[in-house]
Design a protein around this motif. Structure first.
Motif: not given
Length: 76
Positions: A5, A32, A38, A64
């Motif tokens: 992220l 993540a 995300c 993401c």
């Protein structure tokens, strides 16, 4: 594969599509565990406590990225 992220803080004068690692005022990367992780909530919580919170001249953009194990994410 895993996810990263990326939390970008961009100036309000920067178009949303142009907000990336090169144009951001600040960039934070967080691991993540899945694509669902995300969703940006963690990024918005971190932004809310940062020096940029409450300012009219910045905004947050979350991205993401899926990356291969051992590789680094790119925000561009």
């Amino acid at each position: 594969m895993h996810f990263v992220l990326m939390i970008l803080v961009c100036a309000a004068s920067v178009d949303h599509d142009a907000c990336d690692a090169d144009t951001a005022i600040d960039l934070v990367q967080k691991p993540a565990t899945s694509e669902l992780d995300c969703n940006g909530i963690g990024g918005q919580a971190q932004f809310a406590t940062s020096a940029f919170a409450g300012r009219d001249d910045t905004y947050i953009k979350t991205v993401c990225r899926r990356v291969k194990d051992g590789a680094r994410a790119s925000a561009g």
